[in-house]
Write an enzyme that holds these catalytic residues in place. Sequence first.
Site, mmCIF file in Angstrom:
data_model
loop_
_atom_site.group_PDB
_atom_site.id
_atom_site.type_symbol
_atom_site.label_atom_id
_atom_site.label_comp_id
_atom_site.label_asym_id
_atom_site.label_seq_id
_atom_site.Cartn_x
_atom_site.Cartn_y
_atom_site.Cartn_z
ATOM 1 C CD GLU A 65 -2.910 1.037 0.020
ATOM 2 O OE1 GLU A 65 -3.004 2.023 -0.729
ATOM 3 O OE2 GLU A 65 -3.572 0.004 -0.146
ATOM 4 C CD GLU A 72 -2.583 5.269 -6.675
ATOM 5 O OE1 GLU A 72 -2.986 5.979 -5.728
ATOM 6 O OE2 GLU A 72 -3.241 4.329 -7.152
#
Length: 114
Positions: A65, A72
Amino acid sequence: MKGQGFLRRFGYARAGIVTAFRRERSMRTHGAAVIAVGIFLSLTGAPALWWALVGLAVGLVLVAEMANTAIETLADRLHPGQHPEIGVVKDVAAGAVLVATIVAIVVGVAYLLR
């Protein structure tokens, strides 16, 4: 950044973890799940081996994560508009989180079925 002392590098890493939890709802969700799993393992008297296996599995999810968040964030900064290849990068990173989560679920089910 190279050549800096351990405490300074540790501070950067700590700041990265804090930032990931502050910015990403999914990190907070995974963090809450880690706490719940820890409580469950405590209540069921899980042996040390299961603590290790579950710890590795949930650690894998958190690492995936955080890597997804970093990828991102960088992709959005470098190319703010939509681009097909940026979309592929983001999808693959999100897929890594999904695979890690599935692994953690399989480990959890194995614990329940032991």
